[in-house]
Each structure stands twice: as C-alpha cells, then as structure tokens.
Design an enzyme around this catalytic site. Structure first.
Site, mmCIF file in Angstrom:
data_model
loop_
_atom_site.group_PDB
_atom_site.id
_atom_site.type_symbol
_atom_site.label_atom_id
_atom_site.label_comp_id
_atom_site.label_asym_id
_atom_site.label_seq_id
_atom_site.Cartn_x
_atom_site.Cartn_y
_atom_site.Cartn_z
ATOM 1 N N ASP A 114 0.862 -1.189 0.000
ATOM 2 C CA ASP A 114 0.000 0.000 0.000
ATOM 3 C C ASP A 114 0.893 1.231 0.000
ATOM 4 O OD1 ASP A 114 -2.029 -1.831 0.172
ATOM 5 O OD2 ASP A 114 -2.814 -1.134 2.101
ATOM 6 N N ASP B 9 -6.810 -6.245 7.897
ATOM 7 C CA ASP B 9 -5.463 -5.985 7.378
ATOM 8 C C ASP B 9 -4.422 -6.233 8.464
ATOM 9 O OD1 ASP B 9 -6.037 -5.362 4.749
ATOM 10 O OD2 ASP B 9 -5.852 -3.196 4.996
#
Lengths: 127, 127
Positions: free
Chosen positions: A80, A109
C-alpha cells in the site's frame, strides 16, 4: 461480481480516493479490522476512517502482489503506497476479505503499525 | 505431501518446539521474512531464529483460523500463542508460504511488532 472482482474494484476505488464508490461495495454491517486495533464496525465508520486515512495522500497506489480466493474469502498480499508531500509511504500488508452477495462483510489488514508511523513521521517532519 | 499439508506439519513441529522437524520441511535456500524486517535466508539461519523465538516459551500454540491454497501458495490467518511465565502472548498473524517439491521456499509473516514487544515486556516484567 465474484468476491475477487469486488475486492479489486474496492481497491481501485480507494486508489481513486473515491470513498463513495468504495463504501458502495461494503455491507452495512462490515467489520473493518486493522489488526490488532479494535474493529471499526459499519459502513459509515469505514467511510470516515478511509477519509481520515486517505486525506494526507496526494496519490494512492495499492499494489496487489498476490491474491488467493476460496469461496467467499479473498486473501491478498499488497504494497500500500501513499504519496505524502514529496515522498512515498510504502506499507507491506496482508489482507483478508469476506464477500457475501457482492458486498465486503469483513476486511482485516495485517501490518506493522510502527513501520507506518515511522514513515509518516519522516515524511511529515514529525520525526 | 501437498503444500498445505507441508505448512500444517511445519506449524505442528513449531508447536512441539521441534526445530529439527520444522527445518526438515524448509528448502536449503528458504527466505523467511518477518515483514518489514530484513529477510532471513537459508535453513540454518531459520533454525537459529526459531530457536531464539521459541526458547522463552514453555508452550507454543499456533492456531490456524483460516487457510487458502492456490498451487504452490498457501496463505493463512493465525493466532500465534506463546506461554511466557504465567501468561500467554497472543499475536494475530497473516502468513504466506510458497512450497516447492514438499519444501517451504518462502515464508512471510505479517503482524504488528509493537503488539508483540508490548506483550513480551508485560509478561517478562520489562515493561
């Protein structure tokens, strides 16, 4: 849409910082869990968390390195990336998604929060 | 053995603190990556890291909550539990494994290092 298509569209909406499009793909009752923090429950709470999270970034790229699918479940390995000022914050993440009737009901996550915080501090001069 | 069987046997060997049995299931050239730390490369380096990691624990339970498999790849969601003194350290982990010819060639774990460190300090009185 299959569960992995839903997840890929959700990530594309996040990359576009389109919170309305992203939250259209989550269930009203979604549980969003940044391990090991307390779960964020409900579409509205996810919308405000995403807004806060994406706000400082002028560009967002979530690169999916690997994706495994089994029934309603999708797991992915991602990098990310968030452009903050002149630099990029890059966070390795493993994600778990449950998708029921085309909507994400669980999003979990796994990542190292200290890594995120140290990079953010370095990029914003708060180190 | 299928890739998921190899991973399950590997985890069972870790729970038994049997480092010889565990490392018999990894490739000579394994890369073991506790994200975002530097990779630990090679069977011997994995053996010494596991020994260091497992040494303080009198009991080890790695509970697999979910497992997805695709070809050579296995991803799992786990709660890695370590009994330290009178208490349990419990770490949520997402793992990624590549298994080739019955041996683990890549093992990557995603977790929050701060969570691990805070629990360890609380359990050992170093807080």
């Amino acid at each position: 849409m299959s569960p992995d298509e839903v997840v890929r569209r959700f990530i594309a909406a996040i990359e576009a910082k389109d919170i309305e499009a992203a939250t259209a793909l989550v269930a009203e009752t979604i549980s969003y869990e940044n391990m090991p923090m307390a779960p964020i429950v409900g579409r509205d709470a996810v919308a405000s968390t995403l807004a806060m999270f994406l706000e400082p970034a002028t560009d967002v790229e979530w690169v999916t390195l690997r994706e495994l699918v089994d029934g309603d479940w999708v797991m992915n390995e991602r990098l990310d990336r968030f452009k903050i000022g002149d630099g990029w914050l890059e966070l390795p993440v493993a994600g778990v998604f449950e998708v029921v009737d085309g909507r994400i009901t669980l999003w979990r996550d796994y990542f190292d929060m200290g890594d995120y915080q140290r990079q953010m501090a370095a990029l914003t001069g708060d180190a």
